[in-house]
Design a protein around this motif. Structure first.
Motif, PDB file in Angstrom:
ATOM      1  N   SER A  12      16.697  19.076  31.782  1.00  0.00           N
ATOM      2  CA  SER A  12      16.098  18.815  32.947  1.00  0.00           C
ATOM      3  C   SER A  12      13.951  19.205  32.230  1.00  0.00           C
ATOM      4  CB  SER A  12      15.735  19.539  34.013  1.00  0.00           C
ATOM      5  OG  SER A  12      16.693  18.547  34.993  1.00  0.00           O
ATOM      6  N   ASP A  14      10.568  19.162  32.784  1.00  0.00           N
ATOM      7  CA  ASP A  14       8.957  18.562  33.200  1.00  0.00           C
ATOM      8  C   ASP A  14       7.455  18.514  32.902  1.00  0.00           C
ATOM      9  OD1 ASP A  14       9.283  21.563  32.955  1.00  0.00           O
ATOM     10  OD2 ASP A  14       9.636  21.964  35.249  1.00  0.00           O
ATOM     11  N   GLN A  15       7.644  17.955  31.759  1.00  0.00           N
ATOM     12  CA  GLN A  15       6.216  18.794  31.327  1.00  0.00           C
ATOM     13  C   GLN A  15       6.045  17.723  30.351  1.00  0.00           C
ATOM     14  OE1 GLN A  15       5.032  21.482  30.638  1.00  0.00           O
ATOM     15  NE2 GLN A  15       6.283  22.694  31.994  1.00  0.00           N
TER      16      GLN A  15
END
Length: 164
Positions: A12, A14-15
């Motif tokens: 994953s 998430d930026q």
């Protein structure tokens, strides 16, 4: 020889991401401690953790604009595959480690074959085509199919699983 040698791993992120940052993203990804300690690769016949950060990384964008299996209809339209679904045979040729006994593998591997031009270079870069290419060629001990449908079915399923 593909069984046990294919693995999909998911990580994953998430930026925010912009495509022009792809090389930096790939480099940071391959240096991340979580990735280094979990990303597996095949070494010989055994899976092993990568374990060391990459020193250099290059990312290549893979187009994913072809979304329909009708993309492969031209194989039948150009007699690489017969109307019955059987792959047209040819005299054996050799290309690297591959013995080419049919028009499908000839179209995939030999750039001066009559049917190589059925797919342009940009179409050959498509994600769906790349999956199809690898499924059709298999590994060293692959037993080839005589009909196209198993290749299309597996290509579609792998594509859907990876996109999902």
């Amino acid at each position: 020889s593909m069984k046990g040698r294919l693995c999909v791993q998911m990580f994953s992120f998430d930026q925010p991401f912009q495509s022009y940052q792809k090389d930096d993203f790939a480099k940071d990804f391959m240096k991340d401690p979580n990735v280094i300690s979990n990303l597996r690769m095949i070494s010989g016949d055994k899976w092993t953790v990568v374990g060391i950060p990459a020193t250099s990384v290059t990312a290549e964008p893979v187009p994913c604009s072809v979304l329909s299996m009708t993309f492969f209809d031209r194989l039948t339209e150009n007699n690489v595959v017969r109307e019955s679904g059987h792959i047209s045979k040819c005299f054996d040729e050799f290309c690297g480690e591959f013995t080419i006994s049919d028009e499908l593998r000839k179209m995939l591997l030999i750039d001066d074959s009559d049917n190589y031009c059925l797919y342009s270079d940009s179409e050959r870069e498509e994600f769906l085509f790349r999956i199809f290419f690898h499924i059709c060629l298999g590994g060293r001990f692959n037993q080839y199919e005589d009909e196209i449908q198993p290749y299309l079915d597996v290509t579609k399923q792998v594509y859907k699983d990876l996109i999902r």
